[in-house]
Design a protein around this motif. Structure first.
Motif, PDB file in Angstrom:
ATOM      1  N   GLU A 277      14.217  20.167  11.643  1.00 14.89           N
ATOM      2  CA  GLU A 277      13.680  21.431  12.146  1.00 14.89           C
ATOM      3  C   GLU A 277      12.205  21.559  11.797  1.00 14.89           C
ATOM      4  N   SER A 278      11.481  22.267  12.644  1.00 11.70           N
ATOM      5  CA  SER A 278      10.059  22.502  12.400  1.00 11.70           C
ATOM      6  C   SER A 278       9.693  23.885  12.922  1.00 11.70           C
ATOM      7  N   ILE A 279       8.548  24.393  12.499  1.00 17.02           N
ATOM      8  CA  ILE A 279       8.048  25.670  12.996  1.00 17.02           C
ATOM      9  C   ILE A 279       6.592  25.501  13.417  1.00 17.02           C
ATOM     10  N   GLN A 280       6.144  26.380  14.316  1.00 13.05           N
ATOM     11  CA  GLN A 280       4.796  26.263  14.872  1.00 13.05           C
ATOM     12  C   GLN A 280       4.208  27.651  15.071  1.00 13.05           C
ATOM     13  N   SER A 281       2.888  27.747  14.914  1.00 13.65           N
ATOM     14  CA  SER A 281       2.195  29.016  15.140  1.00 13.65           C
ATOM     15  C   SER A 281       0.797  28.745  15.666  1.00 13.65           C
TER      16      SER A 281
ATOM     17  N   GLY B 215       6.855  20.506   9.313  1.00 13.08           N
ATOM     18  CA  GLY B 215       8.201  19.937   9.286  1.00 13.08           C
ATOM     19  C   GLY B 215       8.158  18.520   8.765  1.00 13.08           C
ATOM     20  N   ARG B 216       9.055  17.697   9.291  1.00 15.71           N
ATOM     21  CA  ARG B 216       9.078  16.274   8.962  1.00 15.71           C
ATOM     22  C   ARG B 216       9.050  15.507  10.272  1.00 15.71           C
TER      23      ARG B 216
ATOM     24  N   LEU C 223      14.105  25.183   6.260  1.00 12.42           N
ATOM     25  CA  LEU C 223      13.975  24.068   7.202  1.00 12.42           C
ATOM     26  C   LEU C 223      14.893  22.921   6.798  1.00 12.42           C
ATOM     27  N   LEU C 224      15.720  22.502   7.720  1.00 16.86           N
ATOM     28  CA  LEU C 224      16.556  21.323   7.516  1.00 16.86           C
ATOM     29  C   LEU C 224      15.719  20.112   7.947  1.00 16.86           C
ATOM     30  N   LEU C 225      15.302  19.287   6.992  1.00 20.69           N
ATOM     31  CA  LEU C 225      14.396  18.177   7.274  1.00 20.69           C
ATOM     32  C   LEU C 225      15.116  16.838   7.413  1.00 20.69           C
TER      33      LEU C 225
END
Length: 518
Positions: free
Chosen positions: A242-246, A330-331, A212-214
């Protein structure tokens, strides 16, 4: 825009890699177009048709794409048709799609965990998705694919260009902000990115993890940095992150306590370190631009104890508001809320990593606990520190090297102070143990300060800090002749003195084995 059917010209296309190998080849029809508003302006458009073949620089076929076969006039529609095939650099076919009139009519997506096929998703007009299990551990982890070990397509090496959405690479996870987090695995990688660790940890050989590029920006670069000479003054680019989700395995229950744990690492090629990583739990999936925030984070980890080349645990307990069904990581804090510190990247990356705070994420856990205390988090896991890769506490005592400097990482002096605190004792005792077991070793202790005082004052204070450590070792039985000390003032900061957190890190003591008598 209108298409002119009166003019068309079929031409062959071929382009080459820098090494002379063919990059792609195919055919296109060259058409003229006119703007409806400005009919006197003529535009030229090249439209692919037929079979197009793309190659790796080695000459191996990378992709085969098929469009409408025969096109001789510009007013004929061109669609995706037939089979589209994707190969890895060894020539192994790992993905096939079937199109008809621009519509995907069949695709079989295999899902692997390590090397084992665990399920398939069949995308077609005749069949719905084929479901497969969500594995949970004994504690009832509520996060699916929590260690990112499950991935799409065959267990063969596939290197992408870093432009894929995460949902194209692994099941259960997606990009809520349309950014492009990266996925790494024994069989997956990103072109142009060197290894994130000096040596990949053995336990990670078959495990997946996320990149992840924060933070991406420009700030004053430290001496020896790979950043360009143009980066002399602070200059922030757009707030790309960048962030991710689930979706969780089940919704959280109101008033119940939950424990969140994960492992996080800073890539050794990162050009910055920031002090924030955040987790958000929401009732519904959230969508937002990467320049926006999805909301106030449920959990925030600040002053992260992150070392390039090392996985570090983070842990926090919280009480659910109720009905939370999605997790986003993420941030989310704005640039104004961040402490940003430049680092010296280990290797050059073709992408943005050298200009970014690039973090790696793995081994997520979320499970219900009887109380907040039952989560078992150590008190410092919410307010963590930067750890250098040459921290003495992380070093095998049998592998201490003559001439290398080691940081006594738990020894961080208060402002203007040189007092040995009780919290310093465990690490001093570890150094004492090393010296007792290696009676021929002689060491040089080096003291440092932040930049708060004058050059003369900092020199004196740093020398006094080194002397205090020397005195403690002598008082505990080490001969005076085996220990020298020196103050280095504020000349060698680990981080720029831009925040109190970075100043604390710079107020340190190091030591070096100067001789080992035979």
């Amino acid at each position: 825009m209108a298409v002119s059917p009166g003019y068309s010209q079929v031409e062959k296309a071929k382009e080459y890699h820098p090494n002379g190998q063919v990059k792609y080849k195919g055919k296109y029809i060259k058409c003229t177009t006119h703007e409806n508003k400005y009919p006197y302006i003529t535009n030229y458009e090249k439209r692919k048709f037929g079979k197009w073949i793309y190659y790796y620089p080695s000459g191996v076929v990378a992709e085969i794409k098929n469009y409408t076969k025969k096109v001789r006039r510009c007013d004929i529609a061109i669609f995706k048709e037939g089979e589209w095939k994707y190969f890895n650099e060894d020539g192994v076919l790992y993905r096939t799609e079937q199109y008809n009139n621009d519509t995907l009519i069949y695709s079989e997506i295999e899902i692997f965990e390590h090397k084992s096929l665990i399920g398939k998703i069949i995308l077609s007009k005749q069949s719905g998705d084929t479901l497969f299990y969500i594995s949970k551990d004994g504690r009832g982890n509520l996060i699916p694919n929590p260690s990112f070990d499950q991935y799409f397509f065959k267990p063969v090496s596939v290197i992408n260009k870093g432009k894929n959405q995460i949902e194209e690479l692994i099941p259960y996870w997606h990009s809520p902000d349309m950014a492009t987090p990266d996925y790494y695995h024994q069989y997956r990688g990103v072109a142009g990115i060197p290894e994130h660790f000096e040596t990949e940890p053995e336990e990670k050989e078959t495990n997946g993890y996320i990149g992840l590029l924060l933070y991406r920006g420009r700030k004053r670069a430290p001496q020896g940095s790979l950043l360009s000479h143009e980066d002399k003054e602070p200059e922030y680019l757009n707030d790309y992150k960048e962030s991710i989700q689930s979706k969780l395995v089940q919704r959280l229950k109101k008033g119940k306590h939950y424990c969140f744990q994960a492992k996080i690492a800073l890539s050794q090629n990162a050009g910055y370190h920031i002090d924030r990583f955040e987790v958000l739990f929401t009732e519904n999936a959230v969508r937002y631009s990467y320049e926006q925030s999805p909301g106030i984070p449920t959990l925030s980890f600040s002053n992260l104890e992150i070392s390039p080349k090392l996985w570090m645990p983070i842990c926090k307990a919280f009480t659910a508001s109720g009905n939370e069904a999605y997790i986003t990581l993420g941030r989310f804090s704005s640039l104004d809320e961040l402490s940003v510190n430049p680092l010296v990247p280990e290797k050059h990356s073709e992408l943005d990593i050298n200009r970014s705070a690039y973090y790696l994420l793995d081994d997520l856990e979320l499970f219900e606990v009887a109380s907040l205390e039952a989560c078992g988090c150590r008190s410092n896991e919410g307010e963590l520190k930067m750890v250098a890769d040459n921290a003495f506490e992380e070093t095998n005592l049998e592998k201490v090297i003559e001439g290398k400097r080691y940081i006594l990482n738990s020894i961080r002096f208060d402002l203007d102070k040189s007092v040995i605190k009780n919290s310093f004792i465990p690490e001093l005792e570890r150094l004492l143990s090393y010296l007792e077991n290696n009676p021929s070793a002689h060491i040089l202790i080096l003291g440092h300060t932040d930049n708060a005082g004058t050059e003369f004052y900092n020199q004196e204070l740093s020398s006094e800090r080194a002397e205090k450590v020397r005195e403690w070792l002598i008082n505990n039985g080490i001969e005076e002749t085996r220990i020298d000390h020196k103050g280095l003032g504020d000349k060698f900061p680990l981080l720029e003195n831009t925040s109190e957190a970075s100043r604390i890190i710079n107020r340190r003591v190091e030591f070096e084995i100067v001789t080992v008598d035979d």
